[in-house]
Design an enzyme around this catalytic site. Sequence first.
Site, PDB file in Angstrom:
ATOM      1  N   CYS A  82     -13.230   3.104  23.482  1.00 20.72           N
ATOM      2  CA  CYS A  82     -14.172   3.424  24.561  1.00 20.72           C
ATOM      3  C   CYS A  82     -15.026   4.668  24.351  1.00 20.72           C
ATOM      4  CB  CYS A  82     -13.425   3.508  25.881  1.00 20.72           C
ATOM      5  SG  CYS A  82     -11.719   4.058  25.766  1.00 20.72           S
ATOM      6  N   HIS A 138     -15.813   9.851  30.281  1.00 16.37           N
ATOM      7  CA  HIS A 138     -14.990   9.781  29.075  1.00 16.37           C
ATOM      8  C   HIS A 138     -15.683  10.236  27.788  1.00 16.37           C
ATOM      9  CE1 HIS A 138     -11.468   7.492  26.947  1.00 16.37           C
ATOM     10  NE2 HIS A 138     -11.221   8.789  27.106  1.00 16.37           N
TER      11      HIS A 138
END
Length: 568
Positions: A82, A138
């Site tokens: 990710c 993130h």
Amino acid sequence: MHVTNMFHDGIFKILFFITHYLCLSENAFGVPTQPHIIFMVADDMGWNDASFRGANQIPTPNIDAIAYNGIVLDRHYTLPSCSPSRAALLTGKYPIRMGMQGHPLLAGHADGIPLEEKLLPEYLRELGYVTRLVGKWHVGYHNTSMTPLSRGFDSHFGYYNGYVGYRDAVHEWFNNSRGYDCYRDGERRKEEVVGKYLTDVYTEEAVKIINNHEGSERPLFLLISHLAPHTGAIGVLESRDEAVTSKKYRYIKDPLRRTYAGVMGALDDSLGAVVEALDATNMLQNSIIVFISDNGGPTSFPSVLLQNSASNWPLRGAKMSVFEGGVRGVAAVWSPLLKNPKRSSAGYMHISDWLPTLYSAAGGNVEMLKDLDGLNQWDYLVYDGSESPRNELLVNIWERVGDWAIIKDEWKLVKVNSIAPLNHTQLFDGESGRLDKRDTLNLVANSAVSKALRRNQPFGALRREYEMRRADLDMTRTTLCANRIATSESTPFPGPDPCTEKPCLFNIQQDPCEFHDMADQHPSVVDELKELYESHAARLVKEQDHGFDPAAEPELWEGWWAPWLDSS
């Protein structure tokens, strides 16, 4: 000669401007307007978990309707996990150039996209866009200069780390550190999440943003970065209503896979609600809608961390792998600006391509973008038949582990490390989803997305059209993966994996399941791709890994994961 070149350059710039001018939609006065850009990212969704691929085990009618009415990006490549994928999306660069190529960013580590990198929302804001982020970030949060509002977004409602609980907004890491992670524009907002189902919370936020944007003279860039279908905690996956999920998907034997189906159902509902809101506010016909997964799904293989029981069948590998199952992601785009939709694009597209592609779609001059790895694919998407600008791409180089892969034309060269902690991702794993004979096409034809995009279309004709589209997109209906499929659903790659001893060469056009190593038959191709790999490796910045900083412990921040290195 100099005057002639200046003349040609001038003509080129005029033609370039006219082309982009005509590709923008028009308002009531015939004046081109910039399109709204709605970009939805699923987290850890498998290749086989969108039912438009032919699996009817988990229906995804709204996602399917976008795919059937738009363009399926059949060879859309992400990174294996990710944070690297998000870094590529936001910067237009390969993550190896900023040390973002390896493991997803860990809580309490002072890592992230370097501040000298200019991000997609910053580019779009310069073109007049309102920029909104809902959900996962993130890519760094150790100080506020690394967080969304400091990096081009006008607003952010979501979390900073890799995942949180679906109902408690808590992020727990493997060192047993636990803390809340839910922020609205940098302010703590756990009360907006705790006790609610996060996919629905983010959907409501996205719909509210769209509704409040109605009548605005500025275009909207809305990035909806869902938690779903990622696990919400280590080994924990939660559906909206487990009793309803168990009944609705009772034909799925694996209880975790059943829960996963419920999580996917809520994600699919989210896309439907967003498209309905765009339609209700008259924004739909001036929008670009993109749906992608950030990487391949983590399967139910026993040693997978954060497994969610996704499936990448019949592709080989899973999340964290450079094989196709880890990096060839689900992707589709719809827009009224597309001149010939309802098709599949076989051209390579890398996740880094979205920055120049969307910048071009927004009316920006791509010639002004410098030093990117991403390529502008807008004209290729808009005009069917135009030549794809990309014939090669770097899949990834994870130097600390020893995995790398590179693609050129029909060839892919792969090297993996047999002693890597995640070497199981070389396996062929995941459910086929095709054993049940239930018909899901009626759901697609009746979906919110289908009703918005194909209003007043005869149901029977629409269903037949969707049936033909699904047949075209189902890889298992061809002979390309016949040998792979014949090994059954969950059989490991037979024998020791040869790609750990030396690089393997696959013709991924003819062998997308990476079953036949052709390295010995094509040594010159191996040499060519090795040279290309080495040219990228020469630009590699060492993977960031500052280690866990004890100062980031949530107990020191009133139980919150927070930017812990602010001077204040």
